[in-house]
Design an enzyme around this catalytic site. Structure first.
Site, PDB file in Angstrom:
ATOM      1  CB  CYS A   2      -0.912   0.108   1.209  1.00  0.00           C
ATOM      2  SG  CYS A   2      -1.780  -1.404   1.600  1.00  0.00           S
ATOM      3  NE  ARG A  27       4.448   1.947  -1.131  1.00  0.00           N
ATOM      4  CZ  ARG A  27       5.668   1.660  -0.683  1.00  0.00           C
ATOM      5  NH1 ARG A  27       6.710   2.008  -1.388  1.00  0.00           N
ATOM      6  NH2 ARG A  27       5.837   1.040   0.445  1.00  0.00           N
ATOM      7  CD1 TRP A  74      -1.615  -5.308  -4.445  1.00  0.00           C
ATOM      8  CD2 TRP A  74      -1.078  -6.355  -2.540  1.00  0.00           C
ATOM      9  NE1 TRP A  74      -1.326  -6.612  -4.747  1.00  0.00           N
ATOM     10  CE2 TRP A  74      -0.998  -7.281  -3.601  1.00  0.00           C
ATOM     11  CE3 TRP A  74      -0.791  -6.794  -1.253  1.00  0.00           C
ATOM     12  CZ2 TRP A  74      -0.627  -8.603  -3.422  1.00  0.00           C
ATOM     13  CZ3 TRP A  74      -0.423  -8.116  -1.066  1.00  0.00           C
ATOM     14  CH2 TRP A  74      -0.343  -9.001  -2.146  1.00  0.00           C
ATOM     15  CG  ASN A  98       2.948   0.233   3.705  1.00  0.00           C
ATOM     16  OD1 ASN A  98       2.619  -0.895   3.364  1.00  0.00           O
ATOM     17  ND2 ASN A  98       4.088   0.789   3.342  1.00  0.00           N
ATOM     18  N   GLY A  99       1.645  -2.104   5.899  1.00  0.00           N
ATOM     19  CA  GLY A  99       2.317  -3.170   6.648  1.00  0.00           C
ATOM     20  C   GLY A  99       1.294  -4.199   7.098  1.00  0.00           C
ATOM     21  CD  GLU A 483      12.170 -11.311 -15.826  1.00  0.00           C
ATOM     22  OE1 GLU A 483      11.890 -11.874 -14.752  1.00  0.00           O
ATOM     23  OE2 GLU A 483      11.771 -10.171 -16.105  1.00  0.00           O
ATOM     24  CE  LYS A 487       8.516  -9.133 -16.443  1.00  0.00           C
ATOM     25  NZ  LYS A 487       9.506  -8.561 -15.555  1.00  0.00           N
ATOM     26  CD  GLU A 490       5.671  -9.746 -13.392  1.00  0.00           C
ATOM     27  OE1 GLU A 490       5.915  -9.230 -12.308  1.00  0.00           O
ATOM     28  OE2 GLU A 490       6.390  -9.534 -14.400  1.00  0.00           O
ATOM     29  CG  HIS A 506      12.802 -35.695 -15.533  1.00  0.00           C
ATOM     30  ND1 HIS A 506      13.049 -37.046 -15.430  1.00  0.00           N
ATOM     31  CD2 HIS A 506      13.918 -35.138 -16.044  1.00  0.00           C
ATOM     32  CE1 HIS A 506      14.284 -37.300 -15.845  1.00  0.00           C
ATOM     33  NE2 HIS A 506      14.831 -36.150 -16.227  1.00  0.00           N
ATOM     34  CE  LYS A 606       8.730  -0.940 -10.775  1.00  0.00           C
ATOM     35  NZ  LYS A 606       8.894  -2.250 -11.424  1.00  0.00           N
TER      36      LYS A 606
END
Ligand code: G6P
Length: 611
Positions: A2, A27, A74, A98-99, A483, A487, A490, A506, A606
């Site tokens: 947040c 955030r 968030w 926040n937290g 990566e 991407k 996401e 496998h 982010k």
């Protein structure tokens, strides 16, 4: 997680609060709210959804005043709806947080038993209710805040306004960042330095255990017990970073195209030109803490930064002969592994605030490790707590999906790799000059790869028609496959998994049929023939192959592939920088074609400041 923003000014603050929240929306962006002293009482407006929704509410039902707090959320505890949006308040106090308050259940039970009523499902609401509990028992705002803080377990940054003190803001920090900016007209508080207004003349980062009381003219900081703390307001340099899209439709698109320039800038930071017998050579700038003999290195990070760390593992082991242990921060921080006092630990983080990576750094520091951090935000908590800070100088990254920060991390990690190689006697001066010269001209190669954008856009159509995708690669290409898959999931929400090419048989090969796209990341190096065999294995089960290789590699596989992305021939040091670019473009265009919110994908943020 947040974002928190607050201001106390000699003019109305709501516009500033909204602007601040806009800068912080990376955030979290599932709901937002503001509370201000409007006339002689606290008024609040909240809305589910992005900031535009709150702006609409304020348009239809305006409030304003010179003192206010604001929040973009968030969700961690409770659905992302209006009731759970901050600020949370009672008739006496309003709070943004926040937290995570870890003991919120016990506090909630305690307050419910004492007849205090909760409106939301959040952990945060225990804060205004506890404050009210203490105010009801005759404590002043400051006393109530101290008593409340002593009851909270977990991490927090919070800002509160009290009905009884209409000209003051109170802020406290324990584990989540808060910065205070001063301008000619008053003070602003934010979760992120970059969100402070342009007219900010000086700023000060609160430290864990700080409690600040802020009026329009004065900032006073104490610890949670009331002892005075001296923190200087440091004059700010003008922000060089432009936070506009510069003609691009999305920040991510702009940031991808900044990569050649960013890569060169970061690399340049770690190089110097030296004169040897009248000739100019490129050489690494000394990084003292790295050149003290390091026999083993632990690399720790999250998300995209973790994959940059995985590239570094391959590089450092190959070029510098130093064994590297690689760890996900959330695992590392709780593992009870023996630590060698002579070891160094390297933490990679764009934001420098990711809760797990920060806690991992603190864990390593306590165990006596030399802590090195690679960060983009150089005034971040991780940077402050490290023995050596290696900046990546990527400029502000706004797209939630990291692109240019990854590339800049690779540039800094190249410098780390070659520095270790040199101090271990594995890099001659001639090789150092040759390799650095080659790398220094890689920006033009990157620009040429990004210029293939239209062909890659066409290929991304074949991904969009599928709900799943597999990525595979071997050796240095494996982290790039990971990566690339990250991407894609996401921002396009296509389920994507990456495997070492040799591991597919496998298990995941059972998923392969005619509808499965498989992105094969296969630089034409000594492992190419092996990857080619794995490519054939999936191709013979009908997979639709997208091969990323150079022209020679592609020629060898042409009978089996649906699409090819042709890249220049590259060494193992260059491969990650070059091969990552088409993977970013594939994900970007898949997201655009699906009409998704590229810069603010659902459920993500982010900077992840909760564990
Ligand atoms: C979040 C972001 C990712 C980022 C990761 C680690 O998940 O969405 O883009 O890679 O956090 O963040 P850091 O700031 O530590 O690099």
């Amino acid at each position: 997680m947040c974002g928190i923003y607050a201001a106390v000014n000699n003019t109305p603050v709501v516009n500033e609060l909204i602007k601040g929240l806009d800068s912080l929306s990376y955030r979290g962006y599932d709901s937002a709210g503001v509370a201000v002293f409007s006339g002689n009482h606290i008024e609040r407006r909240r809305a589910q959804g992005k900031l535009e929704c709150l702006a609409n509410v304020l348009y239809n039902s305006p409030i304003d005043g010179n003192v206010g707090i604001a929040h973009t959320r968030w969700a961690t505890h409770g659905l992302p709806n209006e009731l759970n949006a901050h600020p949370h308040m009672t008739s006496k106090v309003a709070v943004v947080h926040n937290g995570i308050i870890e003991n919120y259940k016990a506090l909630r039970d305690f307050l419910t038993d004492a007849d205090y009523h909760f409106e939301s499902e959040t952990d945060s609401e225990v804060i205004p209710l506890l404050l009210t509990y203490f105010l009801d028992r005759g404590l002043t705002a400051e006393q109530a805040l101290k008593s409340t803080i002593h009851k909270l377990d977990g991490s927090f940054a919070l800002v509160a306004i009290f009905q009884q003190s209409p000209y003051e803001l109170y802020a406290a920090r324990q584990g989540s960042p808060l910065v205070i900016g001063q301008s000619k007209t008053g003070f602003s508080i934010s979760s992120d330095d970059n969100a402070l207004p342009e007219n900010t003349e000086a700023s000060c980062h609160l430290q864990d255990g700080d409690l600040a009381r802020i009026t329009q003219q004065q900032l006073t900081i104490t610890n949670f017990y009331g002892d005075d703390i001296k923190r200087s307001l440091i004059a700010r340099q003008t922000q060089a970073d432009v936070t506009e899209k510069a003609g691009y439709e999305h920040f991510m698109h702009k940031e991808m195209h900044e990569q050649p320039k960013v890569f060169k800038r970061t690399l340049k930071h770690y190089l110097q030109a030296i004169e040897v017998q009248g000739e100019t050579h490129l050489s690494l700038k000394p990084l003292t803490k790295l050149t003290n003999k390091i026999s083993r290195l632990t690399v720790v990070a999250c998300g995209t930064s973790y994959y940059a760390g995985m590239v570094a593992k391959y590089w450092i082991e190959e070029f510098a002969g130093v064994p590297v242990d690689l760890d996900i921060a959330s695992e590392y921080r709780y593992r009870k592994m023996p630590m060698n006092m002579q070891s160094a630990a390297l933490f990679i983080s764009q934001s420098g605030e990711t809760a797990d990576t920060l806690a991992a750094l603190q864990h390593a520091k306590q165990a006596g490790q030399t802590c090195i951090s690679i960060v983009n935000v150089t005034n971040s908590t991780m940077a402050n707590e490290s023995d050596l800070v290696l900046p990546i100088l990527a400029g502000r990254e706004i797209g939630v999906a990291s692109t240019k920060a990854f590339t800049a991390q690779l540039a800094a990690l190249m410098a780390v790799t070659l520095t270790l190689a040199k101090s271990n006697g594995l890099l001659t001066h001639q090789d150092e000059d040759r390799m650095l010269t080659e790398l220094f001209s890689l920006d033009s190669v990157m620009t040429a790869v990004l210029a293939q954008e239209n062909e890659i856009k066409a290929i991304s159509k074949s991904l969009v028609s599928s709900d799943n995708a597999l990525f595979m690669g071997r050796g240095i290409a494996f982290p790039l496959a990971l990566e690339g898959a990250l991407k894609l999931k996401e921002i396009s929400y296509i389920h994507a998994e990456a495997y070492p090419a040799g591991e597919l048989k496998h298990g995941p090969i059972a998923l392969v049929d005619e509808s499965m796209p498989v992105v094969v990341v296969a630089p034409n190096n000594e492992l190419f023939a092996k990857t080619l065999s794995n490519l054939r294995e999936v191709a013979s089960r009908g997979a639709r192959i997208i091969l990323v290789s150079d022209s020679q590699g592609i020629a060898q596989a042409s009978d089996f592939i649906e699409h090819a992305i042709t890249l220049p021939k590259a060494t193992d040091l260059m491969v990650p920088v070059i091969y990552n670019l088409p993977m970013q473009l594939l994900a970007y265009y898949a997201s655009v074609l699906k009409g998704n919110d590229v810069d603010q994908p659902r459920n993500l943020a982010k900077s992840v400041t909760v564990e």
